[in-house]
Design a protein around this motif. Structure first.
Motif, PDB file in Angstrom:
ATOM      1  N   UNK A 161     -10.335  11.176  -4.188  1.00 49.54           N
ATOM      2  CA  UNK A 161     -10.438  12.125  -3.539  1.00 49.54           C
ATOM      3  C   UNK A 161     -10.197  13.580  -4.431  1.00 49.54           C
ATOM      4  N   UNK A 205       3.725  -0.011  -1.160  1.00 50.66           N
ATOM      5  CA  UNK A 205       3.960   1.291  -2.082  1.00 50.66           C
ATOM      6  C   UNK A 205       5.626   1.541  -2.997  1.00 50.66           C
ATOM      7  N   UNK A 206       5.270   2.176  -3.177  1.00 52.33           N
ATOM      8  CA  UNK A 206       7.152   2.837  -4.152  1.00 52.33           C
ATOM      9  C   UNK A 206       7.567   3.663  -2.714  1.00 52.33           C
ATOM     10  N   UNK A 207       8.477   3.793  -3.410  1.00 53.83           N
ATOM     11  CA  UNK A 207       9.531   4.837  -2.907  1.00 53.83           C
ATOM     12  C   UNK A 207       8.924   6.438  -3.097  1.00 53.83           C
ATOM     13  N   UNK A 219      -5.572  10.636  -2.423  1.00 58.54           N
ATOM     14  CA  UNK A 219      -5.962   9.591  -3.570  1.00 58.54           C
ATOM     15  C   UNK A 219      -6.804  10.308  -4.972  1.00 58.54           C
ATOM     16  N   UNK A 277      -1.484   8.411  -4.888  1.00 59.95           N
ATOM     17  CA  UNK A 277      -1.928   9.649  -4.616  1.00 59.95           C
ATOM     18  C   UNK A 277      -1.011  10.821  -4.131  1.00 59.95           C
ATOM     19  N   UNK A 309       3.280   9.400  -4.779  1.00 59.55           N
ATOM     20  CA  UNK A 309       3.169   7.647  -4.302  1.00 59.55           C
ATOM     21  C   UNK A 309       1.973   6.658  -4.929  1.00 59.55           C
ATOM     22  N   UNK A 320       2.235  17.658   3.221  1.00 57.19           N
ATOM     23  CA  UNK A 320       3.034  18.299   4.781  1.00 57.19           C
ATOM     24  C   UNK A 320       1.430  18.536   5.927  1.00 57.19           C
ATOM     25  N   UNK A 321       1.147  17.759   6.351  1.00 56.10           N
ATOM     26  CA  UNK A 321      -0.077  18.351   6.957  1.00 56.10           C
ATOM     27  C   UNK A 321      -1.509  17.028   6.616  1.00 56.10           C
ATOM     28  N   UNK A 322      -0.993  16.811   5.346  1.00 62.31           N
ATOM     29  CA  UNK A 322      -3.059  16.612   5.114  1.00 62.31           C
ATOM     30  C   UNK A 322      -2.237  15.099   4.635  1.00 62.31           C
ATOM     31  N   UNK A 323      -0.879  14.558   4.867  1.00 57.75           N
ATOM     32  CA  UNK A 323      -1.490  13.555   4.508  1.00 57.75           C
ATOM     33  C   UNK A 323      -1.484  12.641   3.412  1.00 57.75           C
ATOM     34  N   UNK A 324      -2.287  11.724   2.821  1.00 56.93           N
ATOM     35  CA  UNK A 324      -1.963  10.619   1.540  1.00 56.93           C
ATOM     36  C   UNK A 324      -3.334  11.371   1.404  1.00 56.93           C
ATOM     37  N   UNK A 383      -3.721  -5.255   2.305  1.00 52.68           N
ATOM     38  CA  UNK A 383      -2.488  -3.993   2.611  1.00 52.68           C
ATOM     39  C   UNK A 383      -1.644  -2.957   0.901  1.00 52.68           C
ATOM     40  N   UNK A 384      -1.789  -1.982   1.115  1.00 52.57           N
ATOM     41  CA  UNK A 384      -0.744  -1.734   0.421  1.00 52.57           C
ATOM     42  C   UNK A 384       0.107  -1.505  -0.115  1.00 52.57           C
ATOM     43  N   UNK A 410       1.150  13.293  -1.586  1.00 54.12           N
ATOM     44  CA  UNK A 410       1.840  13.522   0.093  1.00 54.12           C
ATOM     45  C   UNK A 410       2.195  14.759   0.160  1.00 54.12           C
TER      46      UNK A 410
END
Lengths: 110, 115
Positions: free
Chosen positions: B59, B106-108, B45, B35, B90, B39-43, B103-104, B37
């Motif tokens: 997407x 995630x890495x840092x 794919x 993904x 991410x 700001x304002x757009x979320x995650x 459940x996903x 990431x």
């Protein structure tokens, strides 16, 4: 196209206050999840709701899935500084893919 | 506990460079995701993979490619980095992709800056 809109985008409150975050869509989802992401880390799953109208509680956090399975809310009671983070909803659509919301950044001030 | 690691926390590259972002998971998960990431757009794919050597576009796949030669490793490749690819990237893995209770993990994240 963003399928899941979260509001508010930013929220800053005093410790001890209550708050509600919303996740809205025009699409129906099979399930909906809430994640919390702390600074410098990846999102971590908090809860999954599956049934329309379902309510789940996780200590001071209450999650609700809308009756029509198009929206969800997260309510935090007596917020603590440890609640600070980015809250993300994610819905599983009919294509069996999770779409993430736009996110709500919460800051709890001591 | 599931552990997802990403090769770099911060990366600075120049426009036109080829960039590799590596992700490794240690829980024998079939499914892995990349993904970005903003700001304002979320995650959003970029690509995902349900098995070794298998990949599916998400997407926003334009400008990216992926490689999954081993089950535990999923690489994101920017063939020719551009400034609009500056973002947080991410990686995630999961056991039951497409299941309602999946459940996903995630890495840092890798914060990539393209100059």
């Amino acid at each position: 196209t963003q399928l899941l809109e979260q509001s508010p985008q930013f929220l800053s409150i005093q410790e001890g206050e209550n708050l509600t975050v919303y996740c809205n869509s025009s699409s129906v989802f099979s399930s909906l999840q809430w994640y919390r992401q702390e600074p410098g880390e990846g999102p971590v799953l908090l809860v999954t709701v599956v049934t329309g109208g379902e309510v789940k509680k996780l200590k001071r956090l209450t999650f609700q899935f809308g009756d029509a399975r198009k929206d969800s809310s997260l309510h935090i009671t007596a917020a603590q500084t440890g609640d600070t983070g980015l809250y993300l909803c994610a819905g599983l659509n009919t294509g069996n893919q999770f779409y993430f919301g736009t996110g709500t950044s919460l800051t709890v001030i001591p | 506990d599931v552990k997802v690691t990403q090769s770099s926390r911060y990366l600075v590259k120049r426009t036109g460079e080829k960039v590799f972002l590596e992700c490794v998971q240690d829980m024998d998960h079939e499914n892995m995701f990349w993904y970005r990431q903003d700001p304002g757009l979320g995650l959003r794919l970029i690509y995902f993979s349900y098995d070794v050597k298998m990949k599916e576009k998400g997407d926003i796949p334009e400008g990216y490619s992926v490689s999954r030669e081993k089950k535990e490793r999923f690489s994101l490749i920017l063939e020719s980095a551009s400034t609009n690819q500056t973002s947080m990237y991410l990686c995630a893995s999961s056991l039951l992709a497409g299941h309602i209770t999946d459940t996903q993990y995630f890495g840092p994240g890798t914060r990539l800056t393209v100059l």
